[in-house]
Scaffold this motif. Structure first.
Motif, PDB file in Angstrom:
ATOM      1  N   CYS A  14       5.139 -73.024 -70.702  1.00 31.85           N
ATOM      2  CA  CYS A  14       6.484 -73.483 -71.041  1.00 31.85           C
ATOM      3  C   CYS A  14       7.307 -73.640 -69.763  1.00 31.85           C
ATOM      4  N   GLY A  16      10.381 -73.471 -69.582  1.00 32.56           N
ATOM      5  CA  GLY A  16      11.566 -72.622 -69.652  1.00 32.56           C
ATOM      6  C   GLY A  16      11.260 -71.173 -69.328  1.00 32.56           C
ATOM      7  N   CYS A  17      10.180 -70.616 -69.939  1.00 35.45           N
ATOM      8  CA  CYS A  17       9.918 -69.163 -69.819  1.00 35.45           C
ATOM      9  C   CYS A  17       8.548 -68.844 -69.227  1.00 35.45           C
ATOM     10  N   CYS A  29       8.470 -74.263 -75.154  1.00 34.34           N
ATOM     11  CA  CYS A  29       8.007 -73.573 -76.357  1.00 34.34           C
ATOM     12  C   CYS A  29       9.107 -73.539 -77.428  1.00 34.34           C
ATOM     13  N   CYS A  32      12.023 -71.121 -76.696  1.00 32.61           N
ATOM     14  CA  CYS A  32      13.006 -71.617 -75.725  1.00 32.61           C
ATOM     15  C   CYS A  32      13.878 -72.711 -76.339  1.00 32.61           C
TER      16      CYS A  32
END
Ligand SMILES: [Zn+2]
Length: 227
Positions: A14, A16-17, A29, A32
């Motif tokens: 992901c 984002g994370c 994901c 997120c």
């Protein structure tokens, strides 16, 4: 089969994370996506981004998709988009936002999506304009053209050499020009950028575009940063 093996060896993470994505997920994901601080600007005509241009630039529509918070998911996404070549983040957010804005009447008349241009040197270093795929996704969704030839950043101007360094930097950073042909008259331009802070860059771009006869301007940015 090969794809599954590839995913096992090099799992997609992901943006984002950094968590491992499920096969059904792409780029970001589900977790997120649910945590994204969406602005909901599309529901309010006179939203924060729109108000930035009060008394500065006449805009038909202005909005931002998400809020930019330091240390947050959006900061991570913008960083990946800008510096790690993750251009798919731009198209993903663009596709999400199209669902929100596709019924906004004033945006139906957008004819061209224009990215805030990078300096030529920076474009060479990075190899891409980070807002290009976001802009292309919006253009596709709105049935407009994507045009990165019309608006250009001015390069160093010798007549400014007497100004102090800070003033010079601001002039250089915010100096844009258009190279219109007859084909560019009476258009509704949608300017796109990654993050709006003061709005000075977008204002300068908008002013340059409004020099074209019959031009109208709207603005959409991926993120809105409180300053
Ligand atoms: Zn995530």
């Amino acid at each position: 089969m090969f794809k599954t093996l590839l995913n096992l060896l090099f799992p997609k993470v992901c943006s984002g994370c950094k968590g491992i994505l499920l096969e059904s997920e792409d780029v970001v994901c589900t977790h997120c996506r649910h945590d994204m601080p969406f602005t909901q600007h599309h529901l309010i005509e006179e939203n924060e981004t729109y108000k930035k241009f009060y008394g500065r630039l006449p805009v038909e529509h202005a909005s931002s998709v998400v809020y930019f918070h330091k240390q947050g998911i959006v900061q991570e996404l913008i960083h990946n988009l800008k510096y790690r070549g993750k251009q798919e983040i731009g198209s993903l957010i663009g596709k999400w936002y199209i669902e929100d804005i596709k019924n906004i009447e004033v945006l139906q008349s957008v004819t061209e999506v224009i990215p805030v241009p990078l300096h030529r040197k920076k474009l060479r270093q990075r190899g891409y304009n980070q807002v290009a795929d976001f802009g292309k996704a919006l253009a596709h969704g709105l049935g407009a053209d994507y045009n990165d030839d019309l608006l250009l950043r001015n390069t160093y101007n010798k007549t400014q050499t007497k100004k102090n360094i800070a003033a010079r930097a601001e002039i250089i950073n915010n100096s844009f020009d258009v190279t219109p042909t007859d084909h560019d008259k009476n258009k509704h331009f949608l300017l796109v950028d990654d993050v709006i802070t003061t709005g000075a860059t977008l204002e300068a771009c908008g002013r340059a575009l409004l020099k074209i006869p019959g031009a109208r301007v709207s603005i959409i940015t991926i993120a809105y940063a409180h300053i």
